[in-house]
Design an enzyme around this catalytic site. Sequence first.
Site, short mmCIF file in Angstrom:
data_model
loop_
_atom_site.label_atom_id
_atom_site.label_comp_id
_atom_site.label_asym_id
_atom_site.label_seq_id
_atom_site.Cartn_x
_atom_site.Cartn_y
_atom_site.Cartn_z
N GLU A 122 33.16 41.84 40.24
CA GLU A 122 33.49 40.46 40.57
C GLU A 122 32.24 39.58 40.71
O GLU A 122 32.23 38.45 40.25
CB GLU A 122 34.30 40.44 41.88
CG GLU A 122 35.09 39.19 42.06
CD GLU A 122 35.72 39.13 43.44
OE1 GLU A 122 35.87 40.20 44.09
OE2 GLU A 122 36.04 38.02 43.88
N ASP A 123 31.22 40.10 41.37
CA ASP A 123 30.09 39.24 41.73
C ASP A 123 28.86 39.38 40.84
O ASP A 123 27.92 38.60 40.95
CB ASP A 123 29.67 39.51 43.19
CG ASP A 123 30.74 39.10 44.18
OD1 ASP A 123 31.70 38.45 43.74
OD2 ASP A 123 30.62 39.44 45.37
#
Length: 714
Positions: free
Chosen positions: A86-87
Amino acid sequence: MPQALANPPTKIFISDLCELLDEYLDTSQVKEIYRAYLFSAEAHDGQLRKSGEAYIFHPLAATYILAEMHSDTQTLCAAMLHDVIEDTGITKEKLAIEFGKQVAELVDGVSKLSTIEFKTREHAQAENFRKMLLAMNRDIRVIIVKLADRLHNMRTLGAMRLTARRRIARETLEIYAPIANRLGINIIQAELEELSFAALYPKRYQILSHRLQKINNQRSATFNTIKISIEKQLAKYNVKAEVYKRKRNPYRIYFDMCNKKKSSSPNKTFLQLMNICALRIIVDNKADCYLALGAVHSLYKPIFEYFKDYIAIPKSNGYQSIHTLLFGSHGMLIETQIRTIEMHKLSETGITTYDLEHFGNKNNYQTPSYQRASEWLRELLEIRASDSIEFLEHVKTDLFPEEVYVFSPKGEIIQIPKNATAIDFAYAIHTDVGNKCVSAKIDGQYVPLSTQLSSGQTVEVFTAKWARPNPSWLNFAVSAKARSHIRHFLKNLQHDEAIRLGRHMLDKELMAYSLHVDNFSDKQITSLLKAFKCKSMEILLAEIGFGNCMALIVARQFDPTPSLPTETNKPKPLIIKSTENIVVNFANCCHPIPGDHIIGFISAGKGIVIHTAGCKQVIQYKVEKLQPVEWETDIKGEFLVDIQIEVNDQQGVLANVATCITDMKSNIEHVANENNDGRSILKFCISVKNRSHLATIIRHIRRLNSVTRVYRSK
Ligand code: MN
């Protein structure tokens, strides 16, 4: 034994984690997790958390939480990498190459949970649930990682702004804590609840924990006396046991104070709640649990209603323990839990525990709680919920269970939710039993299907081949399973019945044109569908059946001036087959029964309502909305009818009449009593098969003493 998480070390370093891992994993496994750490640290390099510290400390802390509960290597790697997709720019494929497909799937599942956007809050919640469940269904460890992630975020909530803090805390309390509970991970559930409570209601939390602290100090001498006397008694009974004082959770106390009506708990006010000494007795084996129980019961008197044997009947999340509430010395109540070490471990860490010693080989996740959790998920996902909010309703009933346990006639234990009725029981046994259910007995007595069940009852349900779910069941069925099956069945059934009825009604009108629905040409169909804005012939027929569209008008599309009906093309009446037909309703004003002359009224959205031919209501209706109908010759079923019985006001007469009616194989639906100067009129609504059945009943009632007049009311 896993450590309590209430006072976690402030900051976890990789050396802390490795030290912990060394306790229960092989060197190669520890190395794998260390590799995940290095990978994650590099991926997150340069990113900071809201608190200002390097990002890697977050996944590290989440992994530590799971390591404390002895999770397996793959779960730990996934926890370490949970924000990487996600990051950072790293793909699932890359993770699969580095750490294997399963770890990549886990990380992907966790990422998917956190990237959903929604229109409304309720929908958001529902969709969240659904996604979470689907992700869990793939691999239940996804949610375990998510819970650890959420727990660490809650621990570091202080860095967030006030509004975000409140939103996250509420979501945690409404979604994550109940899921932790359902999965039997009490240790995470308790901390999530406490942290959310503190964030949502800081004042209340402060006051409660302060008072809790104070009172614990005041009472500690008394608590110790009780603890020591129990320890002595256990020794006297030769039970090897450890006695612990249980920590009281401020949120649970708050919850109990807000739920005064909660039947399973004697608790009411804060002081009453505080008058309880909470103990836990841990023994070596199951047999010792019962020995310990004998020991404490011989020392203090138990309160019967609060005795629970969750060892014999585990809770739905796998929880096992004996609960008993005792009258202690000094006016103190003693809330005691008795369990083995294994039961205790499972109750604390539920499905996160990966215990080689007790549950076999490394790749086996089939602990009892794991199996139960998977079973629960499967059931939940089978629910056909047409919209998200309905689905949420289902999930909520299942997530906040207060179980009731009843017995089948064979002595099998069936678990149903609180407030569940006989119909829920029927569906709990099997969908087909529910769908074909006609009556029920509780402890040998016939009861309505709407009767609420309580623990310990023996319930028996009876089915019939012709039976079908009834729309009114939705008024009292509470379990997700029963409700979704009834809804689903009715939706299909109503549609099919409406088509059948619509076809019949249209065919009848078409006779005047010597036409037949089945013989329509394609051109005729196209023009009809166009004229009535329907997508298919089935939809048009259903519209007619539901009374939304009139057969007469549809038929007139073919010729504006129909020929006069002759003997051969005169419309035939619709045949009424039985009470089961959903789009055929029987009017409440006149209660027609087989043998009566009847007439149908086409009511929009309801289908056909059957009245007696002489009913006053019918006179008000438009002629074109009336439909000739006839009973099927050998019609079966039960039909309601009203009768009035004039009696001399005498004791016992009501009972005599009622017995007479039931002896004649009729059911009493409703009874009312009207008094007129010393004379009584009993108004019964009873079920009969037909007019001659009713006549027999009336004849028998007339013979009773003190009955002066009996007649059917219209
Ligand atoms: Mn995270």
